[in-house]
Design an enzyme around this catalytic site. Structure first.
Site, PDB file in Angstrom:
ATOM      1  N   GLN A   1      27.309   9.357 -11.158  1.00 31.88           N
ATOM      2  CA  GLN A   1      27.746  10.759 -11.055  1.00 31.88           C
ATOM      3  C   GLN A   1      29.270  10.845 -11.144  1.00 31.88           C
ATOM      4  O   GLN A   1      29.962  10.309 -10.287  1.00 31.88           O
ATOM      5  CB  GLN A   1      27.293  11.301  -9.700  1.00 31.88           C
ATOM      6  CG  GLN A   1      27.656  12.737  -9.435  1.00 31.88           C
ATOM      7  CD  GLN A   1      27.279  13.140  -8.015  1.00 31.88           C
ATOM      8  OE1 GLN A   1      27.476  12.370  -7.089  1.00 31.88           O
ATOM      9  NE2 GLN A   1      26.739  14.316  -7.850  1.00 31.88           N
ATOM     10  N   GLY A   2      29.776  11.502 -12.171  1.00 30.20           N
ATOM     11  CA  GLY A   2      31.223  11.592 -12.383  1.00 30.20           C
ATOM     12  C   GLY A   2      31.734  12.989 -12.122  1.00 30.20           C
ATOM     13  O   GLY A   2      31.998  13.754 -13.055  1.00 30.20           O
TER      14      GLY A   2
ATOM     15  N   GLU B   1      21.011  16.855  -4.177  1.00 29.54           N
ATOM     16  CA  GLU B   1      21.724  15.798  -3.455  1.00 29.54           C
ATOM     17  C   GLU B   1      21.753  16.088  -1.953  1.00 29.54           C
ATOM     18  O   GLU B   1      21.566  15.211  -1.128  1.00 29.54           O
ATOM     19  CB  GLU B   1      23.144  15.676  -4.007  1.00 29.54           C
ATOM     20  CG  GLU B   1      23.894  14.490  -3.425  1.00 29.54           C
ATOM     21  CD  GLU B   1      25.209  14.217  -4.149  1.00 29.54           C
ATOM     22  OE1 GLU B   1      25.674  15.110  -4.882  1.00 29.54           O
ATOM     23  OE2 GLU B   1      25.763  13.127  -3.945  1.00 29.54           O
TER      24      GLU B   1
ATOM     25  N   GLU C   1      32.232  19.435   6.841  1.00 29.21           N
ATOM     26  CA  GLU C   1      33.057  20.618   7.133  1.00 29.21           C
ATOM     27  C   GLU C   1      32.755  21.709   6.086  1.00 29.21           C
ATOM     28  O   GLU C   1      32.582  22.887   6.410  1.00 29.21           O
ATOM     29  CB  GLU C   1      34.560  20.275   7.101  1.00 29.21           C
ATOM     30  CG  GLU C   1      35.042  19.405   8.253  1.00 29.21           C
ATOM     31  CD  GLU C   1      34.735  17.922   8.064  1.00 29.21           C
ATOM     32  OE1 GLU C   1      34.235  17.535   6.977  1.00 29.21           O
ATOM     33  OE2 GLU C   1      34.980  17.138   8.998  1.00 29.21           O
TER      34      GLU C   1
END
Ligand SMILES: Cc1cc2nc3c(=O)[nH]c(=O)nc-3n(C[C@H](O)[C@H](O)[C@H](O)COP(=O)(O)OP(=O)(O)OC[C@H]3O[C@@H](n4cnc5c(N)ncnc54)[C@H](O)[C@@H]3O)c2cc1C
Length: 383
Positions: free
Chosen positions: A124-125, A250, A365
């Site tokens: 994953q870039g 994800e 966060e």
């Protein structure tokens, strides 16, 4: 919500359990080293050959057309049998759901079978030195080359998990620098052996070389490169929308099914039995209860999905829950191990990796901001 499994589901579970019990390898080295990665691939090929690699995919792509429920059952059995985390997960759990949603039939036919068979290995870039939480700040760019019929990619990606061992990258690039930040992005699929791409692996805190930086110097991605795993996914300028579908996977269901935490909670209980420590008893119980609560939460979500609802911002809640549960669970194990926890072994290794959970897949966060603004309707921060 009906918590009973049907006869077919129980039969599916029994079949999965039988196969996994007979075949799961134990004691594999870390999949985040070159040699370990190769050993894990052997295991994942065995899974593929027995059609257990991608159970929820259509049969024509190597799957079993399993329902989401059956997939959850498989995941429970997978981790229960002590099987290792999937080193192909960025492809099968992140890119694949995005391909099912946004890919053309030609892309799906070309890419999914190769991904399932571990022939193409995807990383994953997204992150860049100046774009992490603020992903829309991506500066890597793609410039149109009309004469050759494709795009020239330039820039740098970082924190690319297992990038040094993979063959392909999916990533976000800026195709329209004049558009509003979120609008000018496009989702590219890039073979890492493309001239102009340089992959430089680097080690993590635990010494495994599981990360890479990937540099692009006018790397050409042709419009008709689908057979080699090259191209645009979901349309030029649509990158943000497509990427948000990937992040949903994800943070939410696919990357962190409850089976993984249920198995870890059971191992924690075994650890407690082998070295009882009444002062830690409540922590152990809490970790176990949390893992089962996550399972129930997931079942509720799957029920909603089966009823046609889209999970959306709820995936941020999943992410907060599983990542913080994982830290607490491993901290408890380290407390139980005491000085023995300093030795190398599955618990200390798992503990170090659990600390990364609140960072990757979008920091916690930032997830709290999403929950506050999109689920609770609180005012936006900093405005
Ligand atoms: C194990 C691991 C694997 C990874 N794998 C990949 C991968 O395969 N591919 C990939 O592209 N990236 C990957 N990453 C990178 C990951 O996505 C980023 O680290 C993450 O998005 C945070 O970005 P950053 O590191 O630039 O931190 P920053 O964005 O600079 O954040 C620094 C701190 O500021 C806080 N912060 C930032 N903005 C806000 C805000 N608006 N409100 C409140 N707090 C804020 C953050 O929570 C954090 O604590 C991986 C990271 C880890 C740890």
């Amino acid at each position: 919500m009906d918590l009973r499994w049907s006869e077919q589901e129980e039969a599916f579970r029994a079949e999965a359990r039988g196969w996994l019990t007979a075949h799961v390898p134990h004691g594999l080295p870390s999949g985040d080293t070159q040699a370990g990665f190769a050993r894990h691939l052997d295991w994942e090929r065995a899974l593929y050959d027995a059609r257990w690699a991608v159970v929820s995919w259509p049969e024509r792509y190597g799957g079993r057309d399993a329902s989401l429920w059956q997939w959850l059952i498989f995941e429970e059995e997978y981790y229960r049998a002590g099987a290792p985390q999937r080193v192909t997960q960025n492809g099968i759990f992140l890119l694949a759901p995005t391909l099912f949603e946004f890919g053309t039939r030609e892309q799906q036919d070309a890419l999914l079978p190769r991904m399932a068979a571990t022939l193409d290995l995807w990383c994953q870039g997204w992150s860049e030195p100046g774009a992490g939480s603020d992903l829309a700040a991506v500066r890597s760019r793609a410039v149109r080359d009309e004469a050759r019929g494709g795009w020239l990619l330039s820039g740098q990606k970082t924190w690319t998990t297992r990038g040094a061992f993979c063959t392909h990258l999916f990533g976000l690039f800026r195709t329209d620098p004049s558009a509003e930040r979120h609008r000018g992005l496009t989702y590219f699929l890039v073979p890492l052996d493309t001239p102009g791409v340089t992959v430089r692996g680097f080690p993590r805190l635990d010494g495994d070389e599981g990360f890479a930086e990937v540099f692009f110097d006018e790397a050409f991605v042709p419009d008709d490169g689908v057979a080699n795993g090259a191209g645009v996914l979901g349309g030029v300028g649509e990158g943000w929308r497509v990427a948000m579908a990937t992040t949903g996977s994800e943070r939410g269901l696919t990357l962190r099914s409850p089976g993984r935490f249920l198995a870890a909670a059971e191992r924690l209980v075994e650890l407690y039995r082998s070295r009882p420590d009444p002062a830690r008893r409540n922590q152990v119980v809490q970790a176990w209860v949390d893992a089962y609560a996550y399972q129930l939460f997931t079942l509720q979500q799957v029920t909603a999905i089966a009823d046609g609802k889209q999970p959306g911002a709820e995936s941020s809640l999943n992410k907060l829950f599983w990542s913080e549960l994982d830290v607490r669970l491993h901290e408890t194990a380290m407390d139980l191990l005491g000085p023995d926890g300093e030795a190398n072994g599955p618990w200390p290794k798992g503990f170090l990796f659990s600390l990364a959970g609140p960072i990757y897949a979008g920091t916690n966060e930032v997830q709290r901001n999403v929950v506050a603004e999109r689920l609770l309707g609180l005012p936006r921060t900093g405005r």
